[in-house]
Design an enzyme around this catalytic site. Sequence first.
Site, mmCIF file in Angstrom:
data_model
loop_
_atom_site.group_PDB
_atom_site.id
_atom_site.type_symbol
_atom_site.label_atom_id
_atom_site.label_comp_id
_atom_site.label_asym_id
_atom_site.label_seq_id
_atom_site.Cartn_x
_atom_site.Cartn_y
_atom_site.Cartn_z
ATOM 1 N N TYR A 137 41.605 88.773 -106.029
ATOM 2 C CA TYR A 137 42.946 88.629 -105.444
ATOM 3 C C TYR A 137 43.963 88.821 -106.564
ATOM 4 O O TYR A 137 44.105 87.976 -107.435
ATOM 5 C CB TYR A 137 43.080 87.250 -104.800
ATOM 6 C CG TYR A 137 44.349 87.004 -103.993
ATOM 7 C CD1 TYR A 137 45.400 87.905 -103.945
ATOM 8 C CD2 TYR A 137 44.479 85.826 -103.264
ATOM 9 C CE1 TYR A 137 46.537 87.665 -103.210
ATOM 10 C CE2 TYR A 137 45.622 85.556 -102.516
ATOM 11 C CZ TYR A 137 46.645 86.475 -102.486
ATOM 12 O OH TYR A 137 47.778 86.219 -101.755
ATOM 13 N N LYS A 165 42.109 92.350 -103.096
ATOM 14 C CA LYS A 165 43.296 92.104 -102.274
ATOM 15 C C LYS A 165 44.470 92.286 -103.204
ATOM 16 O O LYS A 165 44.742 91.443 -104.069
ATOM 17 C CB LYS A 165 43.294 90.702 -101.674
ATOM 18 C CG LYS A 165 44.548 90.377 -100.862
ATOM 19 C CD LYS A 165 44.543 88.923 -100.422
ATOM 20 C CE LYS A 165 45.714 88.595 -99.503
ATOM 21 N NZ LYS A 165 47.042 88.805 -100.085
#
Length: 305
Positions: A137, A165
């Site tokens: 992330y 992400k």
Amino acid sequence: MNLEKLKGIFPAFYACYDDVGEISENRTKELCNYLYNKGVKGLYVGGSSGECIYQNLEERKATLKYVAESLRGKCTLIAHVGAPSTRESVILAEYANELGYDVLSAIPPIYFKLPESSIYKYWTEIMNSTDLPFIIYNIPQTTGYSLSLQLLKKLLENKKVIGIKNSSMPVMDIERFKAVEENLIVFNGPDEQYVSGRLIGADGGIGGTYAVMPELFLMAEEFVSTGNFNDARRIQRDINDIIIALCSLNGSMYSAIKEVLKLRGINIGSVRGPLEPVTGEDLNKINEIKQMIDQAISTYLTVRK
């Protein structure tokens, strides 16, 4: 895993509280069923939109549990397990694995400015705690760390790393990450650039405003995937108008989202401090935002016909 399960629209799941601000099992499951019935590909559970940094370990485990009980096996479930300490992150990772989540994910360490060696060790210890695949992330605007290509290449030596992400604002970052490994799954993070993110190489999106208007993001994905770029640009413009309206009120954007959801028939409570609720005259603007969403849905449903 079958990487096709990770391509599409993944709402970042919201924290669901009861009327006194505690995690609500009923409201969590109600939001799960609402989003599943809208047709989303999966959910990203326990991240920024889930107010994870304002919840203790047991509260985060409760949300992971309630979502798994509702949707395990029905759609792809990604558990965000990033926490202030490696120990807590590993506990959440192991618990998500026990619950049957499909994928793990985590932000880099927060608060202290750490060298990349520490960030590498943190993510690696989380990955090594289970057999689940892992999604990095990258959200530099809140963590203060921007994923480097050098660290990405090192992390990719671990076959559990299957994606990123990416919530950095430069859309070029998506292209650069895909250039390192074409088969890497990259999710567009900034909702305001979903269409441009997809066109430059993102495989899908994970976003904090998806769950308040899932119909619009699902249609945006349909327009991109079918090559209808004119309507893709138009719907992104309307989505951005709604996001700007959500962010224009006094109070947290997530509070505004939750008030709009109430008008859409889904009550998941308010937000937890220090996030501020929308109050006073700004509450009168919530209905206008709902009307913007309803109008956009109506417009593009007509386009599809």
